[in-house]
Design an enzyme around this catalytic site. Sequence first.
Site, mmCIF file in Angstrom:
data_model
loop_
_atom_site.group_PDB
_atom_site.id
_atom_site.type_symbol
_atom_site.label_atom_id
_atom_site.label_comp_id
_atom_site.label_asym_id
_atom_site.label_seq_id
_atom_site.Cartn_x
_atom_site.Cartn_y
_atom_site.Cartn_z
ATOM 1 N N GLU A 34 47.976 30.984 57.186
ATOM 2 C CA GLU A 34 47.517 31.822 56.077
ATOM 3 C C GLU A 34 46.007 31.745 55.877
ATOM 4 O OE1 GLU A 34 50.780 32.327 52.972
ATOM 5 O OE2 GLU A 34 50.497 30.170 53.025
ATOM 6 N N ASP B 131 48.077 36.240 52.538
ATOM 7 C CA ASP B 131 46.970 35.314 52.340
ATOM 8 C C ASP B 131 45.988 35.342 53.498
ATOM 9 O OD1 ASP B 131 47.170 34.087 49.801
ATOM 10 O OD2 ASP B 131 49.025 33.141 50.466
ATOM 11 N N HIS C 147 61.750 43.064 34.709
ATOM 12 C CA HIS C 147 63.165 43.063 35.062
ATOM 13 C C HIS C 147 63.758 44.460 35.008
ATOM 14 C CE1 HIS C 147 63.453 38.537 34.217
ATOM 15 N NE2 HIS C 147 63.261 38.774 35.489
ATOM 16 N N CYS D 91 55.672 37.026 57.971
ATOM 17 C CA CYS D 91 56.468 37.230 56.760
ATOM 18 C C CYS D 91 55.651 37.759 55.585
ATOM 19 C CB CYS D 91 57.190 35.941 56.368
ATOM 20 S SG CYS D 91 56.088 34.542 56.142
#
Length: 593
Positions: free
Chosen positions: A441, A465, A197, A512
């Site tokens: 994928e 992938d 984070h 994507c």
Amino acid sequence: MPESSTFRLRGLGASAGIAIGEAFVVSARHKRFPRLLLPADRVEGEVERLDGAIVAARAEIAAIRKEAAPRLGEDHLYILDAGLMLLSDEMLIGEARGRIRRSRYNAEWAVMDAAEHFSHVFDGMDDAYFRDRRADVLQAGERILRHLTDSPFDPAKEDFGGPGIIVAYDLTPADTVALARERVLGILTDIGGRTSHTAIMAEALGLPAVLGAGEATRQISSGDRLILDGRAGLVMVNPGEEELAAYESDRQDWIRLRRQARSEAAAPAATEDGVRITISANLEYAEEVESLQDFGVEEVGLYRSEHLYFNRRDLPDEEEHYALYRRLAETPGLRSAIVRTLDLGSDRETPLLGLGGGEEPNPALGLRALRLSLRRRDLFKRQLRAILRASAHGGLHLMFPMVSGVEEAREARALLDECREELRAEGKPFSARLQQGVMIETPAAAICADLLCREADFLGVGSNDLVQYTLAVDRGNEQVAHLYEPLHPAVLRLLHGLARTAGEAGVPIHVCGEMASDPAAALALLGLGFRSLSMTLSKVADVKRAVRGATMENLESLAAALLKCESAESARAVLEEARKGIGEKSLRARPAV
Ligand code: PEP
Ligand code: MG
């Protein structure tokens, strides 16, 4: 004055940008505390002392949150909320209280021991996301300890002197926000992962950061001169004048290019000869939607829904799914968003489902993504019903991950139809315009794309992938990272065939995976025939810039040259050469030395 030694440190380039300035080493804050055995009559008083420190720690984060809100925007405040959550969650606090009550330990020791216990638990997890949560737990423990010992860390009280680069063992996201107020040019830490984070926060704040540099706090002294290259994850300590001058000119270039790219980001993307390219965003977290407008993005090409399953002990119900997707659907200025149905399993394991991951001999080829959803139909239907219901509030669509053939696509669609029937019978509205897509994928899906075009309204190419499965190279294994080649001839041929097949079938297709986020690879994709790319928000400006510098003619000849290459290496050389010609100014790091 003794001459300072010159050396380099390597870490993770966690937030891009270059900072040049003096080091300010923040005092080591990781104290050890003695373990005390309390008399029985002091136990409840000790629990109260712990509770008081927790309340103060919560108030401290809440105050930082309030102050940071206007600078940071709601979209990144959730990171501070994660700290607040840990301070309310029974996991850490309950363990610490238990140690006081059961073993009569002092509160300092109980907190430290409980935090270390959970940090070991997280550390032992295979999933990188959970491993990075280890730092969150330690940081929450630290914050309570500071209040127990009445020494809250206040960056504002530290005497930083002039503008400088903070060197710390570790920084909490909240510390990072507080530091950004001060005259801080960049941050360097001994520990911390790329997906921590703190890294996300530094990026959101535009603060160059190198994390996980090992023993930076031991090797660097306050006052040392530093060049911090947040792109390459490199730190030069006490560099020579020549190196300083070269990096200063790099820094100026970087600032100019960022400014230019950002200001251009909002305009639509079209090639120099006017071919419009759809640029959409990949989102990981619900809060990210609020940044879409800043980047001139009106569509979400991939909404990874897995985050709903992380960091929790119970499974989300339909209402929780629904609230999340409805919020997405109602985002102002958003025309459409594609929710990718659950893709857990493999490297994204969750103990919640008790499936996949470590229990399988070969999890990447195991019960993952749609295969898992089809096994757990109860959970899958919750998600499908929720997406359908939320579609009544805006342009929502969905796509199924890791499909390997028409049977799976049909089975998923049949379940979707079943959910539609149920909702109709229950009188719950949903949009008739919701489209369902299939992700490409696996090589099987790519080779049978013509068949899948008959089953789906659109195709979404998950190149991360697709590369992994085509080349049989684990995308998360650093031992074979050198073999992970998106420009491998096999991948380029599959992609080329996909764009052509979908075009012939008249089925929309978009990419994507990370290839779409890389300006050079994005140009290759356009040349191969794709017209719609979805990417992480921070890359939108760079990719749009690359698109505007190209013409369809040079993109097509680039693709023709790429398809003739016998290896990824030669394809990279072709791409590099073409990019110079296309006029894309490189935003990449100076080669690491
Ligand atoms: C991909 O595989 O390219 C993709 C977009 O999905 P993920 O990275 O979430 O597996
Ligand atoms: Mg994928």
